[in-house]
Write an enzyme that holds these catalytic residues in place. Structure first.
Site, short mmCIF file in Angstrom:
data_model
loop_
_atom_site.label_atom_id
_atom_site.label_comp_id
_atom_site.label_asym_id
_atom_site.label_seq_id
_atom_site.Cartn_x
_atom_site.Cartn_y
_atom_site.Cartn_z
N ARG A 1 -40.36 44.89 62.20
CA ARG A 1 -40.60 45.84 61.10
C ARG A 1 -41.17 47.16 61.62
NH1 ARG A 1 -40.50 40.76 59.29
NH2 ARG A 1 -40.23 40.24 57.09
N ARG B 1 -24.93 31.89 60.46
CA ARG B 1 -26.08 31.89 59.54
C ARG B 1 -25.74 32.69 58.29
NH1 ARG B 1 -31.48 32.96 62.81
NH2 ARG B 1 -32.39 32.33 60.82
N SER C 1 -37.62 33.12 50.86
CA SER C 1 -37.31 33.79 52.12
C SER C 1 -37.88 35.19 52.17
CB SER C 1 -35.79 33.86 52.30
OG SER C 1 -35.47 34.78 53.32
N ASP D 1 -41.69 28.25 60.52
CA ASP D 1 -41.30 28.27 61.94
C ASP D 1 -42.09 27.27 62.78
OD1 ASP D 1 -39.41 30.21 61.40
OD2 ASP D 1 -40.73 31.88 61.91
N LYS E 1 -31.80 27.87 60.27
CA LYS E 1 -32.46 28.68 61.31
C LYS E 1 -31.51 28.83 62.51
CE LYS E 1 -36.03 29.34 58.83
NZ LYS E 1 -36.28 30.67 58.28
N ARG F 1 -32.60 22.94 62.31
CA ARG F 1 -33.81 22.43 62.97
C ARG F 1 -34.21 21.03 62.51
NH1 ARG F 1 -37.27 28.08 63.51
NH2 ARG F 1 -36.18 28.79 65.39
C1 S3P Z 1 -39.07 35.96 59.05
C2 S3P Z 1 -38.96 35.14 57.97
C3 S3P Z 1 -38.64 33.71 58.07
C4 S3P Z 1 -38.87 33.18 59.48
C5 S3P Z 1 -38.31 34.09 60.54
C6 S3P Z 1 -38.95 35.47 60.44
C7 S3P Z 1 -39.37 37.39 58.83
O1 S3P Z 1 -37.27 33.52 57.75
O2 S3P Z 1 -38.32 31.89 59.62
O3 S3P Z 1 -38.57 33.57 61.83
O4 S3P Z 1 -39.75 38.08 59.79
O5 S3P Z 1 -39.23 37.84 57.69
P1 S3P Z 1 -36.79 33.32 56.21
O6 S3P Z 1 -37.12 34.53 55.46
O7 S3P Z 1 -35.31 33.10 56.31
O8 S3P Z 1 -37.52 32.10 55.74
#
Ligand code: S3P
Length: 428
Positions: A25, A120, A165, A313, A340, A344
């Site tokens: 970000r 994905r 998510s 995670d 993922k 997983r």
């Molecule tokens: C993340 C959100 C999560 C996480 C990923 C990083 C992020 O994924 O598993 O490693 O930086 O917004 P999801 O939003 O698909 O759950």
């Protein structure tokens, strides 16, 4: 291939590399900001380097000296068309969040990724972004990469997340920056909120009322310096290792302790681990601190519902911890684990079964029966998934024989000096 044989408990103090979510970000928001931002303790794992490469391809000048990165922002509408397709590597976060940004950027882009990223689901972001007016096309009617994006003038959206998510929430909020009006995202269960917190740092007015986050489009982002906290998702491997290995006593310093990320600490506590957490300071809006863990006898727990997004995670390593905890640990509501870097649930179940753990997979989780039997060594595959690779490496603390880890390189995605840290904790 790494050959691992570990017998001693863990002791000592480490600081883990920068947070992956915040590192991604920081590049994206700095690129959209007016002015120059400096980012320190940036994660130099491959995923975050994919984000840097993508923004360089879109004309953003970015200099990197180890973990210090300087980004010369070009403002909200400053991204250029790329002469080449953009490779997002293995990084789901780069893909989903960038789609939000490009949805409103009036250019054309082609995006692709590696074999894992190519299967994905991207429709979780392209469907809501299309409702805002964005145009995508790609494999399986735009559900999968490679995708082409033609950015449009966007209209705001009022959207309730159908899956928990943070990537989807973030993609819509980033798209909302380009929309004429107020975009709202409602999340039934809280997910990591770095996008909201960081946008405020860049000068964007973001509102949060109950579980609805909203922002007005066309706001200016202003450059800022970002110090990235240590990644709790990386720290988790050693915190969990210490909790289950008798005689261990470790401190991980300067970890990000944002409450949307600390589920793993709560679970270790629930299992009866000896754990102490000290918030030492704040970086911007993010709490940072030190966590001390000592080896203890652990008991089984249930992990479900609102726990899940706060530790999504960390579930592979928590499953390994559960194999050492007395009783039956049940994980439910975690079907997202199947989407993922690899499935997983399947990867953890196959690996731990091969190690001799009594574990079953369910549609949305796992059931793990704890035991004090040593685990079986042998040859294991990371499934080219960094977190599965690190789970296997930590399992080597519990086996009588060596573990041969194939495709150990995957660990470079999020924790390039993982083995160095493991060695230092094993030497005390
Ligand atoms: C993340 C959100 C999560 C996480 C990923 C990083 C992020 O994924 O598993 O490693 O930086 O917004 P999801 O939003 O698909 O759950």
């Amino acid at each position: 291939m790494h050959i691992l044989k570990r017998v001693s408990p863990l002791s000592g103090t480490i600081t883990v590399p920068g947070d992956k979510s915040i590192s991604h970000r920081s590049i994206m928001l700095s690129a959209l900001a007016e002015g120059t931002s400096t980012i320190t303790n940036f994660l130099t794992g491959e995923d975050c380097l994919s984000t840097i490469d993508a923004f360089r391809k879109m004309g953003i000048s970015i200099q990197r000296d180890h973990s210090t990165v300087t980004v010369h922002g070009e403002g909200l509408y400053g991204l250029k068309e790329s002469m080449e397709p953009i490779n997002l590597g293995n990084s789901g976060t780069t893909a989903r969040l960038i789609l939000g940004i490009l949805a409103g950027t009036p250019n054309h882009y082609c995006l692709y990724g590696d074999t894992s990223l190519s299967v994905r689901p991207m429709d979780r972001v392209t469907v809501p972004l299309s409702k805002m007016g964005a145009r995508f096309d790609g494999n399986q009617e735009g559900r999968l990469l490679p995708l082409s994006v033609r950015g449009q003038e966007l209209t705001p959206l009022d959207y309730t997340l159908p899956i928990n998510s943070a990537q989807v929430k973030s993609a819509i909020l980033l798209g909302g920056l380009f929309a004429d009006g107020t975009t709202k995202v409602t999340e039934p269960v809280p997910t990591r909120d770095h996008t909201e917190r960081m946008l405020k740092g860049y000068g964007v007015k973001v509102k949060k009322e109950h579980n609805t986050i909203s922002l007005d489009g066309k706001q200016t982002l202003y450059a800022m310096d970002v110090e990235v906290p240590g990644d709790i998702s990386s720290a988790a491997f050693f915190l969990c290792a210490a909790a289950m290995k008798e005689g261990s006593d470790i401190v991980v310093k300067d970890i990000g302790l944002n409450p949307t990320r600390t589920g793993v600490l709560d679970m270790l506590e629930r299992m009866g681990a000896s754990i102490s957490i000290q918030v030492t300071r704040h970086i911007g809006d993010e709490p940072i601190g030190d966590v001390t863990v000592k080896g203890s006898n652990l008991s089984a727990i249930s992990i479900s519902g609102e726990d899940i997004p706060r530790l999504i995670d960390e579930l592979p390593i928590l499953a390994l911890v559960a194999s050492q905890a007395k009783g039956k640990t049940v994980i439910t509501d975690a079907q997202e684990l199947r989407y993922k870097e690899t499935d997983r649930i399947q990867a953890v179940v196959d690996t731990l079964q091969q190690m001799g753990v009594e574990i079953e997979g369910t549609e949305d989780g796992m059931v793990i029966h704890g035991s004090t039997k040593p685990l079986q060594g042998g040859t294991y595959h990371s499934f080219k998934d960094h977190r599965i690779g690190m789970m296997i490496a930590v399992a080597s603390l519990l086996t009588e024989d060596d573990i041969h880890l194939q495709e150990a390189d995957a660990i470079n995605i999020s924790y390039p000096n993982f083995f160095e840290h493991m060695d230092s904790l094993l030497k005390g």
